[in-house]
Design an enzyme around this catalytic site. Structure first.
Site, mmCIF file in Angstrom:
data_model
loop_
_atom_site.group_PDB
_atom_site.id
_atom_site.type_symbol
_atom_site.label_atom_id
_atom_site.label_comp_id
_atom_site.label_asym_id
_atom_site.label_seq_id
_atom_site.Cartn_x
_atom_site.Cartn_y
_atom_site.Cartn_z
ATOM 1 N N GLY A 12 57.327 43.643 35.805
ATOM 2 C CA GLY A 12 56.401 43.168 36.833
ATOM 3 C C GLY A 12 57.050 42.077 37.671
ATOM 4 O O GLY A 12 58.282 41.892 37.640
ATOM 5 N N THR A 44 51.676 44.540 37.756
ATOM 6 C CA THR A 44 51.792 43.942 39.101
ATOM 7 C C THR A 44 51.388 44.923 40.196
ATOM 8 O O THR A 44 50.723 44.568 41.169
ATOM 9 C CB THR A 44 53.259 43.494 39.325
ATOM 10 O OG1 THR A 44 53.505 42.376 38.484
ATOM 11 C CG2 THR A 44 53.537 43.124 40.772
ATOM 12 N N GLU A 116 39.395 33.626 48.890
ATOM 13 C CA GLU A 116 38.834 34.229 47.676
ATOM 14 C C GLU A 116 38.056 33.160 46.913
ATOM 15 O O GLU A 116 38.110 31.974 47.251
ATOM 16 C CB GLU A 116 39.950 34.850 46.814
ATOM 17 C CG GLU A 116 40.599 36.042 47.502
ATOM 18 C CD GLU A 116 41.688 36.733 46.670
ATOM 19 O OE1 GLU A 116 41.909 36.335 45.520
ATOM 20 O OE2 GLU A 116 42.311 37.658 47.200
ATOM 21 N N HIS A 231 36.945 40.332 35.543
ATOM 22 C CA HIS A 231 36.764 40.375 36.998
ATOM 23 C C HIS A 231 35.363 40.897 37.291
ATOM 24 O O HIS A 231 34.969 41.928 36.754
ATOM 25 C CB HIS A 231 37.817 41.302 37.630
ATOM 26 C CG HIS A 231 37.962 41.103 39.100
ATOM 27 N ND1 HIS A 231 36.952 41.380 39.987
ATOM 28 C CD2 HIS A 231 38.996 40.632 39.847
ATOM 29 C CE1 HIS A 231 37.361 41.103 41.220
ATOM 30 N NE2 HIS A 231 38.600 40.635 41.160
ATOM 31 N N ARG A 271 35.516 32.964 39.418
ATOM 32 C CA ARG A 271 35.263 34.254 38.786
ATOM 33 C C ARG A 271 34.427 34.182 37.512
ATOM 34 O O ARG A 271 33.608 35.046 37.256
ATOM 35 C CB ARG A 271 36.627 34.838 38.439
ATOM 36 C CG ARG A 271 36.795 36.223 38.858
ATOM 37 C CD ARG A 271 38.232 36.591 38.689
ATOM 38 N NE ARG A 271 38.823 36.770 39.996
ATOM 39 C CZ ARG A 271 40.085 37.098 40.184
ATOM 40 N NH1 ARG A 271 40.884 37.259 39.155
ATOM 41 N NH2 ARG A 271 40.547 37.269 41.400
ATOM 42 N N HIS A 330 40.302 41.628 32.840
ATOM 43 C CA HIS A 330 41.232 41.630 33.977
ATOM 44 C C HIS A 330 42.512 40.866 33.695
ATOM 45 O O HIS A 330 43.593 41.298 34.086
ATOM 46 C CB HIS A 330 40.506 41.006 35.161
ATOM 47 C CG HIS A 330 41.270 41.013 36.448
ATOM 48 N ND1 HIS A 330 41.709 42.162 37.042
ATOM 49 C CD2 HIS A 330 41.671 39.992 37.260
ATOM 50 C CE1 HIS A 330 42.352 41.869 38.176
ATOM 51 N NE2 HIS A 330 42.362 40.560 38.316
ATOM 52 N N GLU A 354 52.045 36.790 33.015
ATOM 53 C CA GLU A 354 50.795 36.836 32.244
ATOM 54 C C GLU A 354 51.026 36.638 30.753
ATOM 55 O O GLU A 354 50.155 36.142 30.038
ATOM 56 C CB GLU A 354 50.059 38.161 32.509
ATOM 57 C CG GLU A 354 48.645 38.172 31.942
ATOM 58 C CD GLU A 354 47.840 39.395 32.330
ATOM 59 O OE1 GLU A 354 48.307 40.204 33.149
ATOM 60 O OE2 GLU A 354 46.720 39.547 31.793
ATOM 61 N N ARG A 365 41.495 31.225 35.334
ATOM 62 C CA ARG A 365 42.494 31.296 36.403
ATOM 63 C C ARG A 365 41.843 31.393 37.781
ATOM 64 O O ARG A 365 40.926 32.196 37.993
ATOM 65 C CB ARG A 365 43.387 32.529 36.184
ATOM 66 C CG ARG A 365 44.361 32.763 37.310
ATOM 67 C CD ARG A 365 45.294 33.902 37.004
ATOM 68 N NE ARG A 365 44.662 35.198 36.955
ATOM 69 C CZ ARG A 365 44.355 35.938 38.014
ATOM 70 N NH1 ARG A 365 44.575 35.481 39.238
ATOM 71 N NH2 ARG A 365 43.812 37.126 37.866
HETATM 72 C C1 SIN Z 1 41.399 40.534 43.398
HETATM 73 O O1 SIN Z 1 41.952 41.019 44.370
HETATM 74 O O2 SIN Z 1 40.189 40.331 43.351
HETATM 75 C C2 SIN Z 1 42.235 40.187 42.197
HETATM 76 C C3 SIN Z 1 43.113 39.058 42.479
HETATM 77 C C4 SIN Z 1 43.424 38.307 41.226
HETATM 78 O O3 SIN Z 1 43.283 38.829 40.113
HETATM 79 O O4 SIN Z 1 43.751 37.130 41.331
#
Ligand code: SIN
Length: 504
Positions: A12, A44, A116, A231, A271, A330, A354, A365
């Site tokens: 990765g 990845t 994000e 996720h 998240r 995730h 990871e 994270r």
């Molecule tokens: C995403 O695109 O939602 C995942 C990105 C990540 O895991 O940081």
């Protein structure tokens, strides 16, 4: 096989960045990359949203990126490690661009920046809309193939070779299942995570925790295993791994809705907050999924072409359909404990990406900090080896911690079909150690351990059982809720537990 200077396990972003950099570092250096699948088939490749790095100007700054990362990490981040991450990240993205990775640009020709969850500003660079991992993997695979690094594809690393208190490579199975010793002065674990511990995951079948399991068997310290990030917006669909509906969709205005169409959580919260709110709402409403409403997004298919293709394959049109979603395993936050140069507690053994735990993620994270971590710490490993460093220095990443020990498996090893055993492990972990846990659910996790065999599929399931047992031990010991570790029986965060749980 002749002795290598650096053996990289995994293909990765962390492994391949290290291999490319090391192979270019001095003439004659012998670098090997050992990958259990085809080189390009790393986790990845599935990463969507992008890479968080301060590449725009004001109002962003590395101090702000640091503050957002620490806030998401819920009191457990190692501040020195996060400082390294945010300061060195922009340079590593530029290195990838120099190598040929193509990131999306805005109308003015600058890197396009997305926002994000948990980020206070837009700072996520991306490629192909939400195909960032695939583009990075493409560029790195191409680069590795043009270096002098030798590539061992479809080889499986079974265990670390430890002699005289030092890692000297691995015992590995070649593609026909024959055992070899692959000897190296330095060995880098870049084997990724263990999403396959769970029945519903965004991770490919290869994510079986191999590096952490090898470290545990060699009694090399691992930490923070109880923190597994779920996720929130994986497509609720039979396909496995679950197609991810990137957090960038919420960054662009997509909304979360419950069965009554009501919004119930701030879409751009970190998240863990969103996944927990979803789990609670699903329980309260007695449903297996909720909805992502992206009907208001303009230019969906040009901004997110790969997600649009996944949705079309599932018979969904984001312009008119609400998209069924549920949380999916995730990302493993914990891993092999390292210092700020990626050195593990065992001389000669390094870890990045990871599989590693340098302390940058704390208890949760921040979105799009994972590709970033891989590229930043892989580069530091190669630089440290180049400076002649040989082992871990006592840094923040190694301090305050509670030591835990792992009980030997109670039941005799099984020689049942490894596919069935993998499913049994996934079922047990999903029920007992999922988004929400408690003492009784963790106590009930019963993991079968396959008997040793010179077969990669059996080794993978043994690794899952080993990592699963360690994760459950840490999750049972952490009698609080913090970040993405949520205990029904200990719903609050305990300041006294702002410590790392280390198993060795
Ligand atoms: C995403 O695109 O939602 C995942 C990105 C990540 O895991 O940081």
């Amino acid at each position: 096989m002749s002795q290598l200077d650096l053996l990289v396990l995994g293909s990765g972003v962390a492994g391949l960045s290290a291999a490319v950099q090391a192979a270019a570092s001095e003439p004659g250096v012998r670098v090997g990359v050992l990958s259990k699948a085809d080189l390009a088939q790393a986790t990845t490749r599935w990463a969507q949203g992008g890479v968080a790095a301060v590449l725009g100007g004001d109002p962003d700054s590395t101090d702000l990126h640091l503050a957002d990362t620490l806030a998401a990490g819920a009191g457990l981040c190692d501040v020195d490690a996060v400082r390294v991450l945010v300061d060195e990240g922009p340079g590593r993205v530029q290195d990838l661009i120099a190598l040929g990775a193509v990131f999306d640009l805005d109308a003015a020709g600058s890197l396009a920046l997305a926002r994000e969850g948990g980020h206070s500003v837009a700072r996520v660079v991306h490629a192909g809309g939400a195909a960032t991992g695939a583009e990075i993997e493409r560029a790195l695979v191409e680069a590795v193939r043009t270096t002098a690094a030798s590539v061992m594809e479809r080889w499986f690393a079974v265990d670390l070779l430890v002699e005289d208190g030092r890692c000297r490579g691995v015992v590995a199975l070649d593609p026909s299942g024959v055992r070899h010793e692959v000897r190296a002065t330095h060995t880098l674990l870049a084997t990724g995570g263990a999403g396959q511990l769970y029945a519903v995951t965004t991770n490919p079948a290869e994510a079986t925790g191999d590096g952490v399991a090898m470290a545990l068997r060699a009694r090399v310290a691992v930490a923070d295993l109880e923190f597994v990030q779920f996720h929130p917006t994986a497509l609720h669909h039979p396909q496995m791994p679950r197609p991810l509906l990137s957090e960038a969709l919420r960054g662009h205005g997509a909304l979360l809705r419950d069965v009554d169409g009501e919004r119930f959580v701030e879409e751009l919260a970190p998240r863990d907050v969103v996944s927990r709110a979803m789990a609670a709402r699903m329980l309260a409403q007695g449903v297996t999924h909720l909805w992502l409403d992206a009907t208001g997004l303009e230019s969906f298919s040009s901004r997110f072409p790969t997600i649009a293709a996944d949705l079309a394959a599932a018979g969904l049109d984001p312009a008119v359909d609400w998209l069924p979603i549920a949380p999916a395993a995730h990302y493993c936050i914990g891993g092999v404990l390292t210092d700020l140069d990626g050195a593990s507690a065992l001389p000669g053994l390094w870890a990045a990406g990871e599989v590693a735990c340098a302390g940058v993620h704390g208890a949760n994270r921040l979105a799009s900090n994972s590709l970033l971590e891989g590229m930043v710490f892989a580069a530091r490993v190669v630089e440290a080896i180049g400076r002649g460093k040989d082992g871990c220095e006592e840094t923040g990443a190694m301090r305050p911690s509670n030591r835990l020990t792992l009980d030997a498996p109670a039941a005799p090893a099984t020689d049942a079909d490894p596919i069935k055993v993998r499913e049994q492990i996934q079922h047990a972990m999903t029920i007992g150690a999922g988004v929400v846990r408690d003492a009784a659910s963790l106590e009930g996790v019963d993991l079968a351990m396959p008997a040793p065999a010179d077969r990669a599929d059996v080794c993978e399931v043994r690794n899952l059982a080993t990592v699963g047992a360690a994760l459950v031990t840490a999750a049972a010991a952490r009698e609080e809720s913090r970040g993405c570790h949520t205990r029904n029986d200990f719903p609050t965060t305990q300041p006294v537990l702002a410590r790392r749980f280390v198993i060795s």
